[in-house]
Design an enzyme around this catalytic site. Structure first.
Site, mmCIF file in Angstrom:
data_model
loop_
_atom_site.group_PDB
_atom_site.id
_atom_site.type_symbol
_atom_site.label_atom_id
_atom_site.label_comp_id
_atom_site.label_asym_id
_atom_site.label_seq_id
_atom_site.Cartn_x
_atom_site.Cartn_y
_atom_site.Cartn_z
ATOM 1 N N ASP A 46 0.870 -1.253 0.087
ATOM 2 C CA ASP A 46 -0.059 -0.439 0.517
ATOM 3 C C ASP A 46 0.595 1.440 0.242
ATOM 4 O O ASP A 46 1.886 1.420 1.079
ATOM 5 C CB ASP A 46 -0.903 -0.093 1.294
ATOM 6 N N TYR A 74 5.517 -9.056 8.377
ATOM 7 C CA TYR A 74 5.221 -7.786 8.650
ATOM 8 C C TYR A 74 5.108 -7.064 9.711
ATOM 9 O O TYR A 74 4.105 -8.277 10.638
ATOM 10 C CB TYR A 74 3.477 -7.634 8.484
ATOM 11 N N ASP A 88 -7.313 2.086 7.818
ATOM 12 C CA ASP A 88 -5.491 2.112 8.292
ATOM 13 C C ASP A 88 -6.113 3.959 8.645
ATOM 14 O O ASP A 88 -7.268 4.365 9.020
ATOM 15 C CB ASP A 88 -4.939 2.304 6.352
ATOM 16 N N ARG A 180 -4.312 -5.232 6.619
ATOM 17 C CA ARG A 180 -5.283 -3.988 7.442
ATOM 18 C C ARG A 180 -6.837 -4.825 7.895
ATOM 19 O O ARG A 180 -7.591 -4.602 9.033
ATOM 20 C CB ARG A 180 -5.877 -2.691 6.367
#
Length: 299
Positions: A46, A74, A88, A180
């Site tokens: 993203d 992550y 987010d 997310r």
């Protein structure tokens, strides 16, 4: 049709992507800086996310699918008690909750997100809905009933409790994962709400963000031998496949797309890659002492 300009250069450039830039823009910058004829990336981040973005050049683009399938790690923070339109920190707040679970409750809830799970993508995602991107429809105010998708999560751990509202997590997962969605669904599973504050991809397959090059450094070294020196070999994208060695005659046949004789261990029908004199020649299926190529490298 005019041919693409640029050098016939092959390999991987590992970029430590900053926030605020798209993965596509990073690929464009790398291609320009290396004057490369062909480039692509292995796994979108993203725009708000940071971390490792592996950019494939030339013949390495033929190995992108193997890196896409690789596990990725992550690190991210979740803000509890608030849901946003984008899941987010860039989205608008749409709901709040006063509930703040304790550490024990958070750790207990994480187990439901490990293993083979089903995950609904965020409304603001690149998923296609009747030919249109979900994020385009979401920007127009359309609410979509997106189908759940399978995701393999190898691990999901709580790294730190920053404060009552904020928890830091680390996840290792397969392809197609939306961090997310994890934040959103975890918040609801805890009886609260949640969205991602920030997200960083620490590693992807064999590539590590700490060894990545920044966009500033790419700009500084653009069109120079010093930037070429940062290239990783094509075969790093094949890290999860066994290597076999082609015979001299086998290498000639493989380069023409035909089955070729190879030397090395491997099970019948197994996918492998063949090298000759230290260079990758082809990827294919082992059929006895022959490799039947599916991809051939023109190096």
């Amino acid at each position: 049709m005019a041919r693409k300009k640029g050098r016939e250069i092959s390999g991987w450039l590992i970029v430590d992507k900053p926030a605020g830039v798209t993965s596509t823009a990073v690929v464009g910058k790398v291609r320009w800086a290396l004057d490369a004829k062909k480039a692509g990336h292995a796994g979108t981040l993203d725009p708000a996310a940071t971390g490792v973005l592996a950019v494939a050049l030339g013949e390495a683009t033929k190995t992108v699918s193997y890196l896409t399938e690789a596990l990725k790690c992550y690190r991210f923070q979740v803000r509890l008690g608030t849901a946003t339109t984008t899941d987010d920190a860039e989205g608008e707040v749409i709901e709040t909750s006063a509930i703040r679970p304790d550490d024990a409750a958070i750790r207990a809830a994480l187990g439901a997100f490990v293993g083979e799970i089903e995950q609904v993508p965020p409304q603001f995602s690149a998923v296609k809905v009747e030919g249109a991107r979900a994020y385009d429809l979401a920007r127009e105010g359309e609410a979509m009933d997106l189908a759940a998708r399978p995701l393999y999560v190898e691990s999901l751990e709580m790294i730190a409790r920053i404060d009552a509202d904020t928890v830091e997590l680390e996840m290792v997962c397969g392809k197609g994962g939306y961090v997310r969605s994890i934040a959103r669904d975890l918040g609801r599973a805890l009886g609260s709400l949640g969205h991602v504050l920030w997200l960083r991809r620490l590693w992807s397959g064999p590539f590590d963000a700490e060894a990545g090059i920044s966009l500033e450094e790419i700009d500084r070294l653009a069109r120079s031998p010093e930037l070429d020196a940062h290239l990783r070999p094509l075969e790093m994208g094949l890290f999860d496949l066994p290597e076999v060695r082609a015979t001299a005659e086998g290498a000639v046949r493989l380069r023409h797309g035909n089955p070729g004789m190879v030397i090395g261990a491997g099970e019948y029908g197994e996918e492998a890659w063949a090298s000759y004199e230290g260079k990758p020649v082809a990827v294919g299926r082992l059929m006895g002492a022959e490799l039947h190529p599916s991809r051939v490298f023109n190096l």
